[in-house]
Enzyme design. Structure first.
Site, short mmCIF file in Angstrom:
data_model
loop_
_atom_site.label_atom_id
_atom_site.label_comp_id
_atom_site.label_asym_id
_atom_site.label_seq_id
_atom_site.Cartn_x
_atom_site.Cartn_y
_atom_site.Cartn_z
CG PHE A 276 24.68 44.48 11.58
CD1 PHE A 276 23.74 45.21 10.85
CD2 PHE A 276 26.07 45.15 11.39
CE1 PHE A 276 24.00 46.52 10.37
CE2 PHE A 276 26.26 46.24 10.62
CZ PHE A 276 25.01 46.82 10.06
CE LYS B 60 31.58 47.48 14.58
NZ LYS B 60 31.29 48.86 14.55
CG ASP C 3 30.91 39.38 11.58
OD1 ASP C 3 31.92 39.81 11.96
OD2 ASP C 3 29.83 39.93 10.86
N1 PLP Z 1 29.96 42.58 11.20
C1 PLP Z 1 29.61 43.19 12.41
C2 PLP Z 1 29.70 42.00 13.60
C3 PLP Z 1 29.40 44.29 12.88
O1 PLP Z 1 29.39 44.78 14.04
C4 PLP Z 1 29.63 45.24 11.88
C5 PLP Z 1 29.54 46.79 12.13
O2 PLP Z 1 28.77 47.21 12.94
C6 PLP Z 1 30.00 45.02 10.43
C7 PLP Z 1 29.94 43.53 10.27
C8 PLP Z 1 30.00 45.95 9.45
O3 PLP Z 1 31.21 46.69 9.51
P1 PLP Z 1 31.60 47.90 8.61
O4 PLP Z 1 30.49 49.11 9.29
O5 PLP Z 1 32.87 48.28 9.01
O6 PLP Z 1 31.13 47.57 7.43
#
Ligand code: PLP
Length: 399
Positions: free
Chosen positions: A127, A243, A214
């Site tokens: 994700f 986050k 990520d």
């Molecule tokens: N990358 C990861 C690993 C995530 O868990 C998330 C959100 O859950 C995102 C990217 C996307 O983040 P945002 O919701 O702040 O755009």
């Protein structure tokens, strides 16, 4: 009647305030927060250092613009570079924007190498966000459905399967980077092996690819080190954060090392709010508190209490498929859909989450104590046992 757009199936509870790992709703009911706004409230709620930093900064300067120097942004970039082993930071406001920056950076890197149509290797069940490019990189059809045509340029492989990436290296000369969550969060708390991360690093070095991690959900102390890749002893080219970086104030960051750090030039990428004084002051206070209060060690210790307690308390309970996690990032996979557990837990005064329909997910604030972790177990274990004692077919039929 709500005027908020209908993008969430919201639970009909609103919180008014919090303190540490505790939050209160409008009726005055108190909850133990084992979710931290999905890995956002690193320091729990109303942490005095954070609230002071936000109040002080907002009384001086909330926003100027990236047209000018921003002192707090410079300080935060230096701190992030030092703790991550990178050389330069681009700031944005969210996880998807951090990933979006990485995708753009990888494409520029590819074009500079003479690749016309650069592609990025991504993982099943990953994700990376909900913008068009990041949902295209995401390995979940539910997130993509209806938004076709997807952004091209992603080659998907199974997690922890180095042969699949080697195959892509042989077969697809357009690949220029690998994008991976060192622990998949939304995908169900799926751990990558440290060996796999090291093999990816070697392969990327051989191929001239960028290794982009990520760590939006798993990073920033949650597993006992600043970043999960540090457990593998590797240095990625690009690290993505958001986050928990400012404990709830929106911020995202794309960190880059070596040649990757100078791929963007003035005018190639930007953000109006990215790295503004308020968000950066909140992030600096968060990072300082993590160090001053030894919260990484705490995350490791308290995470082990939770993991051991879950393993002990659910040993030989039918219906538990697997319990996995690292530090304060824990998943309990069941053999059936278990979304109802969120409501049962709230009724019992505990905030948890369920992802992928059947994985109970815990992402507590890093300030949780061992005593509070035992309180989580005291509420959660009987709930799980009672839930699993029901016939699976009956639960599935209701789900
Ligand atoms: N990358 C990861 C690993 C995530 O868990 C998330 C959100 O859950 C995102 C990217 C996307 O983040 P945002 O919701 O702040 O755009």
């Amino acid at each position: 009647m709500s005027y908020s757009m209908n993008t969430y199936s919201r639970i009909p509870v609103a919180f008014t305030h919090g303190k540490g790992v505790w939050v209160w709703d409008q009726s005055g009911k108190k909850y133990l927060d084992a979710l931290a706004g999905i890995a956002v409230n690193t320091l729990g709620h109303a942490h005095p250092k954070l609230t002071r930093a936000i109040a002080e900064q907002s009384s001086r300067l909330i926003h100027s613009s990236n047209l000018y120097q921003i002192t707090e942004q410079e300080k935060l970039a230096e701190k992030l570079a030092k703790i991550s082993g990178t050389d330069a930071v681009f700031f944005c406001n969210s996880g998807c924007e951090a990933n979006e920056a990485a995708i753009k950076l990888a494409r520029l890197h590819g074009h500079a190498k003479g690749v016309d149509s650069p592609a990025i290797v991504v993982m099943d069940k990953a994700f990376h966000g909900r913008t068009l490019a990041t949902l295209s990189a995401t390995g979940n059809r539910k997130v993509q459905a209806g938004f076709e045509p997807l952004v091209p340029g992603f080659v998907r492989v199974p997690l922890n399967d180095i042969e699949a990436v080697r195959w892509a290296a042989r077969e697809d000369k357009s690949v220029v980077a690998v994008l991976i969550e060192p622990i998949q969060g939304e995908g169900g708390i799926n751990l990558t092996t440290m060996q796999y991360l090291r093999e990816l690093r070697e392969l990327c070095d051989r191929q001239g690819w960028l290794l982009m991690v990520d760590e939006v959900q798993c990073g920033l102390g949650r597993t006992g080190k600043w970043f999960v890749y540090q457990h593998a002893g590797i240095e990625p080219d690009v690290v993505l954060l958001a986050k928990g970086l400012a404990s709830g104030v929106p911020i995202g960051a794309c960190l880059a090392r070596g040649a990757a750090a100078s791929v963007f030039k003035p005018g190639t990428h930007g953000s109006t709010f990215g790295g503004n004084p308020l968000a950066c002051a909140a992030a600096l206070a968060t990072l300082e508190a993590i160090e001053e209060e030894a919260l990484m060690k705490n995350a490791e210790r308290v995470g082990n209490v939770l993991l051991a307690g879950l393993r002990e308390g659910l040993r030989s309970v039918a219906g538990v498929t697997e319990i996995r996690g690292h530090g304060l990032m824990i998943g309990v996979e069941l053999d059936r859909p278990c979304g109802d557990l969120v409501k049962h837990a709230m009724a019992a005064g505990l905030l948890i989450n369920v992802t992928m329909d059947n994985v109970v997910r815990l992402l507590p604030p890093l300030v949780m104590t061992e005593k509070e972790a035992r309180q989580v177990l005291a509420i959660l274990l009987p709930l799980l046992r009672d839930f699993l004692a029901q016939a699976p077919a009956a639960v599935a039929a209701r789900a």
